[in-house]
Design an enzyme around this catalytic site. Structure first.
Site, short mmCIF file in Angstrom:
data_model
loop_
_atom_site.label_atom_id
_atom_site.label_comp_id
_atom_site.label_asym_id
_atom_site.label_seq_id
_atom_site.Cartn_x
_atom_site.Cartn_y
_atom_site.Cartn_z
N ASP A 91 0.83 -1.20 0.00
CA ASP A 91 0.00 0.00 0.00
C ASP A 91 0.87 1.25 0.00
OD1 ASP A 91 -2.35 -1.38 -0.07
OD2 ASP A 91 -2.63 -1.38 2.10
N GLU A 121 -8.48 0.77 2.68
CA GLU A 121 -7.05 0.46 2.69
C GLU A 121 -6.50 0.50 4.12
OE1 GLU A 121 -5.46 -0.81 0.41
OE2 GLU A 121 -6.17 -0.13 -1.55
N HIS A 124 -7.24 -2.84 5.52
CA HIS A 124 -6.29 -3.83 5.01
C HIS A 124 -4.98 -3.77 5.78
CE1 HIS A 124 -8.33 -3.71 0.75
NE2 HIS A 124 -9.16 -4.07 1.71
N TYR A 128 -3.33 -6.84 7.93
CA TYR A 128 -2.00 -7.39 7.65
C TYR A 128 -1.12 -7.36 8.89
CZ TYR A 128 -2.96 -7.58 2.63
OH TYR A 128 -3.47 -7.89 1.40
N GLU A 184 -2.19 -3.13 -8.62
CA GLU A 184 -3.28 -3.72 -7.85
C GLU A 184 -3.88 -4.95 -8.53
OE1 GLU A 184 -5.19 -0.36 -5.14
OE2 GLU A 184 -5.65 -0.03 -7.26
N GLU A 218 -9.78 -5.10 -3.68
CA GLU A 218 -8.82 -4.70 -4.70
C GLU A 218 -9.40 -4.86 -6.10
OE1 GLU A 218 -6.29 -3.07 -4.08
OE2 GLU A 218 -5.87 -3.48 -1.97
N HIS A 221 -11.16 -1.70 -6.65
CA HIS A 221 -10.21 -0.62 -6.88
C HIS A 221 -9.66 -0.66 -8.31
CE1 HIS A 221 -9.29 -0.80 -2.27
NE2 HIS A 221 -10.54 -0.47 -2.54
#
Length: 337
Positions: A91, A121, A124, A128, A184, A218, A221
């Site tokens: 990212d 995001e 995300h 992670y 992406e 994603e 996106h």
């Protein structure tokens, strides 16, 4: 009225308002500057889809995944630690090299869409972080040391170096959107697929669930970038077809090399057949993205068969048998990652 506030400064539409750093209002702004009206129905649809499918990291409980980590071989554990180190950093890779594209547009549909994308995001990134700690048995010091060593690994550097080189030589806004589509839509594809193979062994179920959700986000996106490339870059010359194909071919070669170089050699999760299927999926993803920007396929790669774990990730409301929470995704955007 507060005497400290001058009358001129109280009207945000006053073109004569003064003040340090004040941005002048255009003399003849379009009326849409001052109220919302739908100008981009395709992008507005994706914003609505994103809102409808919002989720939070707090909805996922990774306790069972912590127990599954011990079931991975040393090679498998190292491989998945590597993938999540890359994905967590990706990212920032996008933001640092291609950030600010939303500032090119005045259409509120596009601006509002990017707000939604930025919000998810953040989720995300937090997910992670949790998964990395799970893979390191909640040893944050070990995780930090690993990431510091790994972030400049040659397999990651080749992606970063390629992107930085292409951004430097890029002289058009449309080509920057092609690069965004490739990052992406191609540079994440093999990682998402390899993570999904954990499902075939009933391992790390919540990690697989979050992978489904992130992959679907994603997909939205990438679709948005394709729509913007197709419909909202008027006045900007698009790159020649040969240039676009070259960029796609380079990105696919890098992504396939990435997964080949890092895959464990003796794994019950990622067999040679599974790796071949992942490589085909990367090519298939590239062809689908080319189709979204109205170009002919480069590889004519066949669609993954029903046994491919990401086949559960179409947006036709599939629900994974192993998951505690449905990852059904409302809407009709097809996951092309």
């Amino acid at each position: 009225m507060d005497p400290a506030v001058s009358p001129a400064s109280t009207d945000p539409l006053d073109t004569h308002a003064s003040g340090a750093g004040a941005a002048p209002i255009p003399v003849c702004p379009t009326p849409e500057r001052y109220f919302y009206t739908s100008q981009c129905p395709d992008i507005n649809h994706l914003r609505s889809l994103s809102i409808l499918n919002r989720w939070l990291e707090t909805e996922l409980v990774f306790v069972g995944d912590e127990e599954d980590v011990s079931k991975l071989s040393e090679g498998e554990l190292g491989f998945y630690r590597f993938l999540f180190a890359f994905l967590s950093a990706a990212d920032d890779l996008v933001t640092e090299n291609l950030g600010g594209l939303s500032g090119l547009f005045e259409q509120k549909d596009i601006l509002h869409y990017y707000v939604e994308q930025e919000c998810i995001e953040v989720v995300h990134s937090r997910v992670y972080n949790i998964i990395q700690l799970v893979l390191f048995h909640n040893n944050d010091q070990a995780r930090r040391a690993y990431v510091a060593r790994t972030i400049n690994h040659p397999a990651i550097r080749v992606k970063v170096d390629w992107l930085e080189a292409r951004v430097r030589e890029c002289d058009s806004i449309p080509e920057k959107f092609i690069l965004m589509i490739l990052i992406e839509g191609v540079f994440f594809a093999a990682s998402f697929a390899a993570i999904a193979y954990l499902r075939t062994n009933n391992l790390l179920r919540v990690t697989c669930q979050s992978n489904d959700l992130i992959s679907r986000d994603e997909a939205v996106h990438t679709t948005a970038s394709c729509y913007i490339y197709n419909n909202y870059l008027g006045g900007h010359a698009k790159p020649e077809a040969a240039r676009v194909y070259r960029l796609f071919r380079e990105a696919v070669d890098i992504e396939i090399g990435f997964i080949r170089s890092q895959a464990p050699t003796d794994s019950s999760i990622l067999s040679p057949g599974a790796l071949a299927a992942i490589e085909n999926y990367v090519r298939f993803s590239a062809d689908r993205l080319l189709g979204l920007i109205h170009m002919q396929p480069l590889y004519s790669a066949p669609a993954p068969d029903a046994s491919f774990p990401l086949s559960l990730m179409s947006t036709d409301k599939h629900t994974n048998f192993f998951e505690c929470r449905s990852t059904s995704y409302a809407g009709a955007v097809v996951n092309d990652l």
